[in-house]
Scaffold this motif. Structure first.
Motif, PDB file in Angstrom:
ATOM      1  N   TRP A  30      -1.611   7.202  -6.996  1.00 22.60           N
ATOM      2  CA  TRP A  30      -0.588   6.860  -6.012  1.00 22.60           C
ATOM      3  C   TRP A  30      -0.869   5.509  -5.341  1.00 22.60           C
ATOM      4  CZ3 TRP A  30       4.212   7.535  -4.982  1.00 22.60           C
ATOM      5  CH2 TRP A  30       4.738   7.335  -3.712  1.00 22.60           C
ATOM      6  N   PRO A  31      -2.103   5.230  -4.893  1.00 26.57           N
ATOM      7  CA  PRO A  31      -2.374   3.898  -4.347  1.00 26.57           C
ATOM      8  C   PRO A  31      -2.140   2.781  -5.360  1.00 26.57           C
ATOM      9  CG  PRO A  31      -4.101   5.413  -3.683  1.00 26.57           C
ATOM     10  CD  PRO A  31      -3.250   6.142  -4.680  1.00 26.57           C
ATOM     11  N   SER A  32      -2.441   3.023  -6.629  1.00 27.95           N
ATOM     12  CA  SER A  32      -2.202   2.001  -7.651  1.00 27.95           C
ATOM     13  C   SER A  32      -0.714   1.689  -7.774  1.00 27.95           C
ATOM     14  CB  SER A  32      -2.756   2.462  -9.010  1.00 27.95           C
ATOM     15  OG  SER A  32      -4.150   2.624  -8.967  1.00 27.95           O
ATOM     16  N   TRP A  33       0.112   2.745  -7.735  1.00 31.76           N
ATOM     17  CA  TRP A  33       1.564   2.532  -7.804  1.00 31.76           C
ATOM     18  C   TRP A  33       2.059   1.790  -6.569  1.00 31.76           C
ATOM     19  CZ3 TRP A  33       5.838   3.791  -4.904  1.00 31.76           C
ATOM     20  CH2 TRP A  33       7.076   3.583  -5.525  1.00 31.76           C
ATOM     21  N   LEU A  34       1.539   2.137  -5.405  1.00 32.53           N
ATOM     22  CA  LEU A  34       1.957   1.465  -4.166  1.00 32.53           C
ATOM     23  C   LEU A  34       1.586  -0.015  -4.178  1.00 32.53           C
ATOM     24  CD1 LEU A  34       0.927   4.155  -1.519  1.00 32.53           C
ATOM     25  CD2 LEU A  34       3.272   3.516  -2.154  1.00 32.53           C
ATOM     26  N   LEU A  35       0.378  -0.326  -4.633  1.00 29.87           N
ATOM     27  CA  LEU A  35      -0.030  -1.731  -4.706  1.00 29.87           C
ATOM     28  C   LEU A  35       0.851  -2.491  -5.691  1.00 29.87           C
ATOM     29  CD1 LEU A  35      -1.927  -4.041  -3.969  1.00 29.87           C
ATOM     30  CD2 LEU A  35      -3.501  -3.213  -5.747  1.00 29.87           C
ATOM     31  N   ALA A  36       1.141  -1.873  -6.832  1.00 25.67           N
ATOM     32  CA  ALA A  36       2.002  -2.530  -7.819  1.00 25.67           C
ATOM     33  C   ALA A  36       3.402  -2.761  -7.258  1.00 25.67           C
ATOM     34  CB  ALA A  36       2.069  -1.687  -9.090  1.00 25.67           C
ATOM     35  N   ARG A  37       3.897  -1.796  -6.504  1.00 24.68           N
ATOM     36  CA  ARG A  37       5.209  -1.965  -5.864  1.00 24.68           C
ATOM     37  C   ARG A  37       5.210  -3.180  -4.957  1.00 24.68           C
ATOM     38  NH1 ARG A  37       7.124  -0.193  -0.903  1.00 24.68           N
ATOM     39  NH2 ARG A  37       9.391   0.129  -0.775  1.00 24.68           N
ATOM     40  N   ARG A  38       4.138  -3.358  -4.207  1.00 24.94           N
ATOM     41  CA  ARG A  38       4.045  -4.501  -3.308  1.00 24.94           C
ATOM     42  C   ARG A  38       3.935  -5.814  -4.088  1.00 24.94           C
ATOM     43  NH1 ARG A  38       0.952  -4.485   2.320  1.00 24.94           N
ATOM     44  NH2 ARG A  38       2.190  -2.593   2.293  1.00 24.94           N
ATOM     45  N   LEU A  39       3.132  -5.821  -5.137  1.00 26.52           N
ATOM     46  CA  LEU A  39       2.890  -7.048  -5.900  1.00 26.52           C
ATOM     47  C   LEU A  39       4.126  -7.500  -6.678  1.00 26.52           C
ATOM     48  CD1 LEU A  39      -0.682  -6.291  -7.296  1.00 26.52           C
ATOM     49  CD2 LEU A  39      -0.081  -8.036  -5.601  1.00 26.52           C
ATOM     50  N   ARG A  62       9.116   6.042   5.207  1.00 32.86           N
ATOM     51  CA  ARG A  62       9.011   6.422   6.612  1.00 32.86           C
ATOM     52  C   ARG A  62       7.664   6.077   7.219  1.00 32.86           C
ATOM     53  NH1 ARG A  62      10.980  12.410   4.835  1.00 32.86           N
ATOM     54  NH2 ARG A  62      13.141  11.895   4.291  1.00 32.86           N
ATOM     55  N   ALA A  63       6.763   5.518   6.425  1.00 29.21           N
ATOM     56  CA  ALA A  63       5.436   5.150   6.917  1.00 29.21           C
ATOM     57  C   ALA A  63       4.900   4.003   6.084  1.00 29.21           C
ATOM     58  CB  ALA A  63       4.486   6.348   6.846  1.00 29.21           C
ATOM     59  N   GLY A  64       3.991   3.231   6.659  1.00 25.32           N
ATOM     60  CA  GLY A  64       3.369   2.146   5.927  1.00 25.32           C
ATOM     61  C   GLY A  64       2.376   2.645   4.886  1.00 25.32           C
ATOM     62  N   ASP A  65       1.876   1.720   4.087  1.00 22.52           N
ATOM     63  CA  ASP A  65       1.008   2.080   2.967  1.00 22.52           C
ATOM     64  C   ASP A  65      -0.470   1.824   3.255  1.00 22.52           C
ATOM     65  OD1 ASP A  65       3.334   2.689   1.613  1.00 22.52           O
ATOM     66  OD2 ASP A  65       3.448   0.739   0.600  1.00 22.52           O
ATOM     67  N   GLY A  66      -0.827   1.634   4.524  1.00 22.27           N
ATOM     68  CA  GLY A  66      -2.180   1.230   4.862  1.00 22.27           C
ATOM     69  C   GLY A  66      -3.259   2.194   4.403  1.00 22.27           C
ATOM     70  N   ALA A  67      -3.067   3.503   4.606  1.00 22.27           N
ATOM     71  CA  ALA A  67      -4.117   4.480   4.295  1.00 22.27           C
ATOM     72  C   ALA A  67      -4.449   4.521   2.801  1.00 22.27           C
ATOM     73  CB  ALA A  67      -3.732   5.859   4.807  1.00 22.27           C
ATOM     74  N   PRO A  68      -3.466   4.711   1.917  1.00 26.74           N
ATOM     75  CA  PRO A  68      -3.818   4.738   0.490  1.00 26.74           C
ATOM     76  C   PRO A  68      -4.338   3.405  -0.027  1.00 26.74           C
ATOM     77  CG  PRO A  68      -1.439   4.918   0.793  1.00 26.74           C
ATOM     78  CD  PRO A  68      -2.044   5.073   2.127  1.00 26.74           C
ATOM     79  N   LEU A  69      -3.853   2.291   0.518  1.00 23.57           N
ATOM     80  CA  LEU A  69      -4.361   0.992   0.071  1.00 23.57           C
ATOM     81  C   LEU A  69      -5.793   0.771   0.542  1.00 23.57           C
ATOM     82  CD1 LEU A  69      -1.247  -1.338   0.422  1.00 23.57           C
ATOM     83  CD2 LEU A  69      -2.130  -0.174  -1.614  1.00 23.57           C
ATOM     84  N   LEU A  70      -6.146   1.330   1.711  1.00 22.22           N
ATOM     85  CA  LEU A  70      -7.534   1.292   2.157  1.00 22.22           C
ATOM     86  C   LEU A  70      -8.422   2.052   1.180  1.00 22.22           C
ATOM     87  CD1 LEU A  70      -9.803   0.753   4.231  1.00 22.22           C
ATOM     88  CD2 LEU A  70      -9.050   2.830   5.435  1.00 22.22           C
ATOM     89  N   VAL A  71      -7.964   3.216   0.745  1.00 20.04           N
ATOM     90  CA  VAL A  71      -8.721   4.005  -0.235  1.00 20.04           C
ATOM     91  C   VAL A  71      -8.921   3.208  -1.511  1.00 20.04           C
ATOM     92  CG1 VAL A  71      -8.645   6.046  -1.721  1.00 20.04           C
ATOM     93  CG2 VAL A  71      -8.014   6.229   0.693  1.00 20.04           C
ATOM     94  N   LEU A  72      -7.853   2.627  -2.023  1.00 20.35           N
ATOM     95  CA  LEU A  72      -7.933   1.856  -3.260  1.00 20.35           C
ATOM     96  C   LEU A  72      -8.885   0.666  -3.106  1.00 20.35           C
ATOM     97  CD1 LEU A  72      -6.942   1.188  -6.126  1.00 20.35           C
ATOM     98  CD2 LEU A  72      -5.017  -0.032  -5.085  1.00 20.35           C
ATOM     99  N   GLY A  73      -8.739  -0.066  -2.008  1.00 23.44           N
ATOM    100  CA  GLY A  73      -9.581  -1.234  -1.797  1.00 23.44           C
ATOM    101  C   GLY A  73     -11.047  -0.876  -1.685  1.00 23.44           C
ATOM    102  N   TRP A  74     -11.339   0.200  -0.944  1.00 21.42           N
ATOM    103  CA  TRP A  74     -12.741   0.562  -0.769  1.00 21.42           C
ATOM    104  C   TRP A  74     -13.353   1.109  -2.055  1.00 21.42           C
ATOM    105  CZ3 TRP A  74     -16.197  -0.898   2.546  1.00 21.42           C
ATOM    106  CH2 TRP A  74     -17.466  -0.301   2.473  1.00 21.42           C
TER     107      TRP A  74
END
Length: 250
Positions: free
Chosen positions: A103-112, A197-209
């Motif tokens: 899920w974080p990978s998909w969210l990051l790709a959506r942003r990119l 309805r919410a930002g993507d900060g939490a899953p992107l933090l997981v992916l980054g770390w």
């Protein structure tokens, strides 16, 4: 909060050993899976959250079971008993780990890919998400082999600096990533709320770390300099793309 707890728990991984390290690994994966499902449900709706969990777990078990039985598409490998209960030979921890990162990978790709032309956005999003998903495993797999969680029958040929994991594994992750990200993309399109309805900060933090933090642990504590370098190299284009995107007028 689960994302912060995951980061704090992950910091403990290189400082532990034996049964304590196994417990840390389980905790990291459970927290990561929770972050993904909870974020998908809160930001896109309950149907999407449930769908992300079920779809990712089913795809993971299918690919891993075929991989164990036939050696395709990753190459031949075996799991140790340290990972606990299994389904079709696949430890329960494995689909949860897929869920933690898919899920974080998909969210990051959506942003990119949000500035890609509309008619090309979906294939671009799927391709980028699959690449991010596979890139995460470049860092993870040597660490898991070192911990004794699984073993490759034929680890060569491999990426330079990573002698324990074959290139076939990377090819398999790219294929699995394309399939999974295509399915997730269709799921979101059909079930998600029109506006998150919410930002993507939490899953992107997981992916980054789990990628950059993992690379740091490999370099400083785990004695895995090859995967540490590859983690940094693979992160560079993502970080550059995010920086360029941040400077571009919306």
């Amino acid at each position: 909060m689960p994302a912060v707890l995951l980061v704090l728990t992950a910091i403990a991984y290189p400082l532990t050993a034996g049964a304590a390290r196994d417990a840390v690994s389980w905790t990291i994966v459970l927290l990561g899976a929770l972050v993904s499902v909870a974020h998908a449900a809160v930001s896109r709706g309950a149907r999407t959250g449930a769908g992300v969990g079920l779809l990712t777990a089913a795809t993971a078990v299918l690919f891993e079971a075929v991989g164990l039985a036939a050696g395709v598409p990753y190459g031949e490998y075996t799991y140790s008993d340290d990972l606990g209960p299994t389904l079709l030979g696949v430890p329960f921890l494995v689909p949860l780990a897929w869920l933690m990162m898919a899920w974080p990978s998909w969210l990051l790709a959506r942003r990119l890919t949000r500035d890609v032309r509309a008619d090309r956005r979906r294939p671009a999003r799927v391709a980028v998400a699959a690449a991010v998903f596979a890139g995460w495993d470049v860092v993870l797999d040597p660490q898991m082999v070192q911990a004794g969680y699984w073993t490759w029958t034929h680890p060569a040929p491999s990426l330079p600096g990573i002698v324990t994991v074959p290139l076939t594994n990377l090819a398999g992750w790219l294929l699995a990533g394309v399939v999974l990200m295509t399915l997730l993309d269709l799921l979101v399109a059909r079930t998600a709320a029109a506006v998150p309805r919410a930002g993507d900060g939490a899953p992107l933090l997981v992916l980054g770390w789990m990628t950059l933090g993992g690379a740091l642990a490999h370099a400083g504590w785990l004695g895995l300099p090859g995967s540490a370098v590859w983690g940094g190299v693979l992160a560079v284009p993502v970080l550059v793309a995010l920086a360029v995107q941040a400077r571009r007028p919306r």
